[in-house]
Every structure is written in structure tokens, then in C-alpha cells.
Design a protein around this motif. Structure first.
Motif, mmCIF file in Angstrom:
data_model
loop_
_atom_site.group_PDB
_atom_site.id
_atom_site.type_symbol
_atom_site.label_atom_id
_atom_site.label_comp_id
_atom_site.label_asym_id
_atom_site.label_seq_id
_atom_site.Cartn_x
_atom_site.Cartn_y
_atom_site.Cartn_z
ATOM 1 N N ASN A 47 19.412 -33.998 19.161
ATOM 2 C CA ASN A 47 20.526 -33.603 18.295
ATOM 3 C C ASN A 47 20.714 -32.085 18.341
ATOM 4 O OD1 ASN A 47 18.055 -33.668 16.834
ATOM 5 N ND2 ASN A 47 19.086 -33.769 14.870
ATOM 6 N N VAL A 48 21.981 -31.694 18.281
ATOM 7 C CA VAL A 48 22.355 -30.275 18.369
ATOM 8 C C VAL A 48 23.273 -29.999 17.182
ATOM 9 C CG1 VAL A 48 23.416 -28.485 19.801
ATOM 10 C CG2 VAL A 48 22.233 -30.416 20.897
ATOM 11 N N GLU A 49 22.691 -29.418 16.126
ATOM 12 C CA GLU A 49 23.485 -29.176 14.910
ATOM 13 C C GLU A 49 24.268 -27.866 15.032
ATOM 14 O OE1 GLU A 49 20.760 -29.627 11.618
ATOM 15 O OE2 GLU A 49 20.659 -31.802 11.958
ATOM 16 N N ASN A 50 25.175 -27.680 14.078
ATOM 17 C CA ASN A 50 26.050 -26.504 14.097
ATOM 18 C C ASN A 50 26.255 -26.030 12.666
ATOM 19 O OD1 ASN A 50 28.850 -25.073 14.231
ATOM 20 N ND2 ASN A 50 28.242 -25.345 16.343
ATOM 21 N N ALA A 51 26.419 -24.718 12.498
ATOM 22 C CA ALA A 51 26.668 -24.151 11.173
ATOM 23 C C ALA A 51 27.931 -24.758 10.554
ATOM 24 C CB ALA A 51 26.787 -22.635 11.260
ATOM 25 N N ALA A 52 28.885 -25.116 11.408
ATOM 26 C CA ALA A 52 30.049 -25.894 10.952
ATOM 27 C C ALA A 52 29.605 -27.357 11.062
ATOM 28 C CB ALA A 52 31.258 -25.598 11.818
ATOM 29 N N PRO A 66 30.184 -30.564 10.687
ATOM 30 C CA PRO A 66 30.712 -31.747 11.404
ATOM 31 C C PRO A 66 30.712 -31.584 12.917
ATOM 32 C CG PRO A 66 32.219 -31.032 9.653
ATOM 33 C CD PRO A 66 31.196 -29.954 9.826
ATOM 34 N N GLN A 67 30.502 -30.367 13.396
ATOM 35 C CA GLN A 67 30.492 -30.156 14.859
ATOM 36 C C GLN A 67 29.158 -30.532 15.494
ATOM 37 O OE1 GLN A 67 33.263 -29.601 16.294
ATOM 38 N NE2 GLN A 67 34.263 -29.330 14.323
ATOM 39 N N GLY A 68 28.181 -30.916 14.691
ATOM 40 C CA GLY A 68 26.866 -31.300 15.224
ATOM 41 C C GLY A 68 26.952 -32.539 16.104
ATOM 42 N N LEU A 69 25.985 -32.623 17.004
ATOM 43 C CA LEU A 69 25.961 -33.721 17.973
ATOM 44 C C LEU A 69 24.676 -34.518 17.775
ATOM 45 C CD1 LEU A 69 27.715 -34.467 20.491
ATOM 46 C CD2 LEU A 69 26.065 -33.164 21.845
ATOM 47 N N CYS A 70 24.791 -35.829 17.759
ATOM 48 C CA CYS A 70 23.596 -36.678 17.656
ATOM 49 C C CYS A 70 22.860 -36.731 18.996
ATOM 50 C CB CYS A 70 23.977 -38.095 17.255
ATOM 51 S SG CYS A 70 24.453 -38.290 15.533
ATOM 52 N N ALA A 71 21.583 -37.083 18.913
ATOM 53 C CA ALA A 71 20.749 -37.180 20.119
ATOM 54 C C ALA A 71 21.289 -38.229 21.091
ATOM 55 C CB ALA A 71 19.317 -37.541 19.711
ATOM 56 N N GLU A 72 21.773 -39.347 20.564
ATOM 57 C CA GLU A 72 22.291 -40.414 21.427
ATOM 58 C C GLU A 72 23.512 -39.916 22.197
ATOM 59 O OE1 GLU A 72 21.527 -40.523 18.256
ATOM 60 O OE2 GLU A 72 20.854 -42.506 17.625
ATOM 61 N N ALA A 73 24.382 -39.161 21.500
ATOM 62 C CA ALA A 73 25.599 -38.652 22.139
ATOM 63 C C ALA A 73 25.228 -37.671 23.239
ATOM 64 C CB ALA A 73 26.501 -37.991 21.098
ATOM 65 N N SER A 74 24.205 -36.839 22.996
ATOM 66 C CA SER A 74 23.865 -35.865 24.040
ATOM 67 C C SER A 74 23.178 -36.549 25.209
ATOM 68 C CB SER A 74 23.113 -34.654 23.480
ATOM 69 O OG SER A 74 21.796 -34.913 23.211
ATOM 70 N N ALA A 75 22.438 -37.645 24.973
ATOM 71 C CA ALA A 75 21.839 -38.399 26.092
ATOM 72 C C ALA A 75 22.941 -39.085 26.916
ATOM 73 C CB ALA A 75 20.841 -39.434 25.565
ATOM 74 N N ALA A 103 15.228 -30.521 19.845
ATOM 75 C CA ALA A 103 16.387 -30.620 18.954
ATOM 76 C C ALA A 103 16.696 -29.267 18.310
ATOM 77 C CB ALA A 103 16.130 -31.668 17.877
ATOM 78 N N HIS A 104 17.990 -29.016 18.133
ATOM 79 C CA HIS A 104 18.432 -27.841 17.368
ATOM 80 C C HIS A 104 18.911 -28.401 16.029
ATOM 81 C CE1 HIS A 104 20.325 -24.032 16.406
ATOM 82 N NE2 HIS A 104 21.450 -24.672 16.148
ATOM 83 N N ALA A 105 18.004 -28.406 15.058
ATOM 84 C CA ALA A 105 18.318 -29.050 13.774
ATOM 85 C C ALA A 105 17.899 -28.161 12.608
ATOM 86 C CB ALA A 105 17.627 -30.421 13.706
ATOM 87 N N PRO A 106 18.413 -26.906 12.570
ATOM 88 C CA PRO A 106 17.985 -25.984 11.512
ATOM 89 C C PRO A 106 18.533 -26.340 10.136
ATOM 90 C CG PRO A 106 19.717 -24.969 12.837
ATOM 91 C CD PRO A 106 19.383 -26.283 13.490
ATOM 92 N N TYR A 107 19.545 -27.196 10.063
ATOM 93 C CA TYR A 107 20.168 -27.514 8.770
ATOM 94 C C TYR A 107 19.538 -28.739 8.120
ATOM 95 C CZ TYR A 107 23.072 -24.110 10.963
ATOM 96 O OH TYR A 107 23.469 -22.962 11.601
ATOM 97 N N SER A 108 19.276 -29.754 8.933
ATOM 98 C CA SER A 108 18.663 -30.959 8.369
ATOM 99 C C SER A 108 17.148 -30.965 8.564
ATOM 100 C CB SER A 108 19.233 -32.214 9.042
ATOM 101 O OG SER A 108 18.772 -32.320 10.376
#
Ligand code: THU
Length: 146
Positions: free
Chosen positions: A52-57, A59-68, A27-32
Motif C-alpha cells: 500500500n502507498v498512502e498519500n497526505a491527500a 483518498p489518493q492512497g493505493l492499496c497493496a492489491e492495486a499496486s500488485a 509499504a508507505h503507510a505513515p497515516y494508518s
């Protein structure tokens, strides 16, 4: 919503849980700092992992389920037969509302959603329990102008 095919075998479930567990540390989750792994079993018995793939912006983060689910679609999978989600939290990490809707795009209400913690399955839901009265393609008119 189209019908979900036959229940997964124990071997398929084992592979599903292993894929979700092995996706989590990616996971890329440096914010949470909340690492989530997920996996989807498709109609051909193949397993697709995601994290999950978070983003500095934010709301652009992606949940793990969505990426699967995206991995499943990329591999040519059409239907989700079962979904697993793994996180480490005192509370059950059930899919967020948006992900429930995303799963429903590819699964019927009897699709199993396994919620795992570090020590294995904590609880099993059906998608119908998580998303009652969901909106689907059946709601859309056949004539797109209506
Ligand atoms: N998250 C998931 O990936 N799946 C869930 O089921 C719940 C939440 C992510 C989104 C965000 O990157 C982090 O967990 C904290 O909300």
C-alpha cells in the motif's frame, strides 16, 4: 468474465506468499500505520508484488492489491491466477470492495484469494465469494453508443 486457468502449484504458491510477505515492509503507510503486502500470480506463472502507498491527500492512497495488479500489467501479465494479501491484524485482512473489483478485471470467480497473517495463510476465498454478482466487461454493450 473469462475463465481462470489451472490451479497454482505448491511451488508457485510458496513464491506468491513469499512475494506478498516481502512486499509488506516496503509499504508507505505513515497515516494508518497499517502495512499491507500483496502478490499476484499471472497466467505465465510469474509473481508480482505490491504494497500500500498512502498519500497526505488520503483518498489518493493505493492499496497493496492495486499496486500488485499494476506491477503485473506493467510486466505484460494478462490474467491473475491467484492473489495473496498479508497484514497483521486480529481480523482477516480481506481486499476492500474496490480491490475486489480491480482483481475481477483480470480474474474469474474461481480465482483464489489467500489471506495471510504473520504466521501464514489464515483463510482462502474465491473471488466469487468475495465479489458475488460483480460487474464486468460482459455488462457493457458491444456498441459503445448504447
Ligand atoms: N489496505 C490495503 O492495502 N489492502 C487491503 O486489503 C486493505 C487495506 C490499505 C489501505 C490503507 O493504506 C491501509 O491499508 C488502511 O486502510
Amino acid at each position: 468474465m473469462p475463465k481462470t486457468p489451472a490451479a497454482p502449484t505448491p511451488e508457485q504458491l510458496k513464491a506468491l506468499f513469499r512475494a506478498a510477505r516481502s512486499a509488506r515492509p516496503r509499504a508507505h503507510a505513515p497515516y494508518s500505520n497499517f502495512l499491507v503486502g500483496a502478490a499476484v500470480l499471472d497466467e505465465r506463472g510469474r509473481v508480482h508484488g505490491g504494497c500500500n502507498v498512502e498519500n497526505a491527500a488520503y483518498p489518493q492512497g493505493l492499496c497493496a492489491e492495486a499496486s500488485a495488479l499494476a506491477a503485473m500489467v506493467l510486466a505484460g501479465g494478462k490474467r491473475a491466477r491467484a492473489v495473496a494479501v498479508v497484514a497483521a491484524s486480529p481480523l482477516l485482512t480481506t481486499p476492500c470492495g474496490g480491490c475486489r473489483q480491480k482483481i475481477a478485471e483480470f480474474a474469474g470467480p474461481d480465482c483464489a484469494v489467500y489471506v495471510l497473517g504473520p504466521r501464514g495463510v489464515r483463510r482462502t476465498f474465491t473471488l466469487g465469494e468475495l465479489l458475488p454478482f460483480g460487474f464486468g466487461e460482459g455488462h457493457l454493450p458491444a456498441d459503445p453508443r448504447r
